[in-house]
Design a protein around this motif. Structure first.
Motif, mmCIF file in Angstrom:
data_model
loop_
_atom_site.group_PDB
_atom_site.id
_atom_site.type_symbol
_atom_site.label_atom_id
_atom_site.label_comp_id
_atom_site.label_asym_id
_atom_site.label_seq_id
_atom_site.Cartn_x
_atom_site.Cartn_y
_atom_site.Cartn_z
ATOM 1 N N SER A 178 0.830 -1.207 0.000
ATOM 2 C CA SER A 178 0.000 0.000 0.000
ATOM 3 C C SER A 178 0.867 1.261 0.000
ATOM 4 O O SER A 178 0.636 2.185 -0.787
ATOM 5 C CB SER A 178 -0.930 0.010 1.208
ATOM 6 N N ARG A 189 -1.416 -5.010 2.266
ATOM 7 C CA ARG A 189 -2.805 -5.449 2.433
ATOM 8 C C ARG A 189 -2.972 -6.801 1.748
ATOM 9 O O ARG A 189 -2.217 -7.164 0.837
ATOM 10 C CB ARG A 189 -3.776 -4.414 1.882
ATOM 11 N N HIS A 196 -6.253 -0.269 4.441
ATOM 12 C CA HIS A 196 -4.910 0.198 4.103
ATOM 13 C C HIS A 196 -3.830 -0.849 4.353
ATOM 14 O O HIS A 196 -2.932 -1.026 3.526
ATOM 15 C CB HIS A 196 -4.581 1.467 4.884
ATOM 16 N N HIS A 197 -3.871 -1.542 5.493
ATOM 17 C CA HIS A 197 -2.882 -2.604 5.696
ATOM 18 C C HIS A 197 -3.393 -3.651 6.677
ATOM 19 O O HIS A 197 -4.115 -3.350 7.625
ATOM 20 C CB HIS A 197 -1.523 -2.056 6.146
ATOM 21 N N SER A 248 -2.501 6.209 7.019
ATOM 22 C CA SER A 248 -3.699 5.378 6.830
ATOM 23 C C SER A 248 -4.980 6.130 7.154
ATOM 24 O O SER A 248 -6.064 5.601 6.931
ATOM 25 C CB SER A 248 -3.617 4.139 7.721
ATOM 26 N N LEU A 272 -8.725 0.949 -0.003
ATOM 27 C CA LEU A 272 -7.963 1.052 -1.246
ATOM 28 C C LEU A 272 -8.468 0.066 -2.298
ATOM 29 O O LEU A 272 -9.094 -0.942 -1.984
ATOM 30 C CB LEU A 272 -6.471 0.786 -0.975
ATOM 31 N N TRP A 276 -4.984 2.286 -6.647
ATOM 32 C CA TRP A 276 -4.104 2.962 -5.683
ATOM 33 C C TRP A 276 -2.642 2.770 -6.059
ATOM 34 O O TRP A 276 -2.213 1.657 -6.373
ATOM 35 C CB TRP A 276 -4.345 2.411 -4.288
#
Length: 321
Positions: A178, A189, A196-197, A248, A272, A276
Motif C-alpha cells: 500500500s 494489504r 490500508h494494511h 492510513s 484502497l 491505488w
C-alpha cells in the motif's frame, strides 16, 4: 483467490492471570480457559489466544516472551487453502493438518492458513457530518463506555530483512504493498481491494525480529475514545494516544500489553482499490501521527494524564487580569 484477513493470533506469555484481566478489560469475550491457555473471541469470531510460554507444541517465538507466537490467516474455501498450501511447501516449518496448513515466514514467525471462521456482522456505527455531506440527521453520535473489538485488523512486526519478508508475503500469499518507508518499512494489504494494511513490516537500523503491535478494529473513532478511556480507568498504561495516523488516516490509541509489546484500538482507515499507487514516506514523528497524546487521557477526568481535573466552571469563567 486472496487471503481474507487475520482469523486468529496466539501470544506466548508467563503472566497468564494478568493477560486474562487485560483482554477482558480490552473488550474480548473469554470462551475457553485453563490454567495454561486463554481463548478469546472478538465480535466477528476472530480469536485471540494467550498460551503459557511452556505449553507443549507452542510455535517458537521470534523474540523472548511475551510476544506473538502464531498468526492464522483466513481464506474462503478448501480450494484456496490447498493452493496456498502448495505455495508454502518449499518453506521451513511446513505443516499440513486436517483444518490448517502452514509454514514459518523468513522472520521466524509461524504462519497458518485456515478456512475463515469469522462471521459477517452488521453494526450500527457513527455517521459523520461534514460541510458537504450531512449523513447524520436528528441523531446524536454515540458515546461508548468501553470498546468491543470487531476483529484483529493488522499486526506490525520488526524484521531483520524487510525485502525478504515482504517478498514472501507477496509471492506466497499475494499481498499488495500500500505504502512504503523506502528501506525501512512496508504497509501490506491482503488483496488489491481492502483496508490500508493487514501487515506492516519494519526494519530498524539495528535490525531484529520482534513484535511492534497488534491492532484491533472497532466501529468508529468514538469507540476508540470510549475503549481507551475505559482501559485508562482500569489502570492500564497508554503508550501513545489517542491520535491520528496521516498515512492510513486511522484514529488510534496504543496500550502496553502484558502479552507482549503494544495493542491498538483503531478506526476509520483508508479503503484502497487496484488503482491505488503506493506512496513513499520518510519516517518521522509528523508522518507517524498528525496529532497524538503521550501517556493518554485519564478515564475519570477526561483530561490528559497528570493535567488538572475539570473544575466544573466554563472555560472563560474567571476574572480577567
Amino acid at each position: 483467490m486472496s487471503v481474507l484477513g487475520i482469523d486468529e493470533i496466539t501470544f506466548g506469555a508467563q503472566d497468564i492471570a494478568r493477560c486474562r484481566q487485560f483482554f477482558l478489560d480490552w473488550g474480548l469475550n473469554l470462551v475457553e480457559e485453563t490454567p495454561w491457555r486463554l481463548v478469546y473471541e472478538s465480535l466477528n469470531g476472530c480469536r485471540v489466544i494467550v498460551a503459557h510460554s511452556d505449553t507443549p507444541g507452542l510455535p517458537a517465538g521470534i523474540e523472548p516472551d511475551p510476544t506473538l507466537r502464531e498468526v492464522v490467516w483466513g481464506v474462503a474455501n478448501a480450494e484456496d487453502m490447498a493452493q496456498y498450501g502448495t505455495a508454502m511447501q518449499q518453506w521451513p516449518g511446513f505443516v499440513q493438518e486436517s483444518d490448517r496448513v502452514g509454514c514459518t515466514d523468513p522472520s521466524g514467525l509461524a504462519i497458518r492458513i485456515q478456512i475463515s471462521r469469522k462471521k459477517d456482522i452488521a453494526l450500527d456505527c457513527a455517521q459523520v457530518n461534514t460541510w458537504s455531506e450531512r449523513s447524520r440527521v436528528d441523531q446524536a453520535s454515540p458515546a461508548y463506555e468501553r470498546a468491543q473489538p470487531i476483529e484483529v485488523g493488522h499486526v506490525v512486526l520488526f524484521v531483520k530483512s524487510l525485502d525478504a519478508v515482504t517478498q514472501f508475503y507477496q509471492d506466497v500469499f499475494g499481498f499488495v504493498i500500500s505504502d512504503r518507508y523506502p528501506g525501512r518499512g512496508h504497509f501490506l494489504r491482503c488483496a488489491p481491494r481492502g483496508g490500508h494494511h493487514d501487515l506492516f513490516l519494519l526494519q530498524l537500523p539495528e535490525a531484529r525480529n520482534g513484535l511492534n503491535h497488534v491492532a484491533f478494529t472497532v466501529r468508529d473513532h468514538h469507540e476508540v475514545f470510549g475503549g481507551g478511556l475505559h482501559m485508562s480507568r482500569c489502570g492500564w498504561d497508554t503508550e501513545l494516544g489517542p491520535g491520528r495516523h496521516p498515512i492510513s488516516s486511522a484514529i488510534f490509541w496504543y496500550f502496553i500489553s502484558p502479552a507482549g509489546a503494544l495493542v491498538e484500538y483503531y478506526a476509520d482507515e483508508d479503503e484502497l482499490t487496484e488503482v491505488w499507487q503506493p506512496r513513499e514516506f520518510t519516517p518521522g514523528p509528523t508522518v507517524f501521527a498528525e496529532w497524538a497524546i503521550k501517556g493518554g487521557v485519564d478515564g475519570e477526568t477526561r483530561r490528559q494524564k497528570n493535567a488538572d481535573a475539570p473544575s466544573g466552571r466554563f472555560m472563560t469563567d474567571k476574572p480577567k487580569a
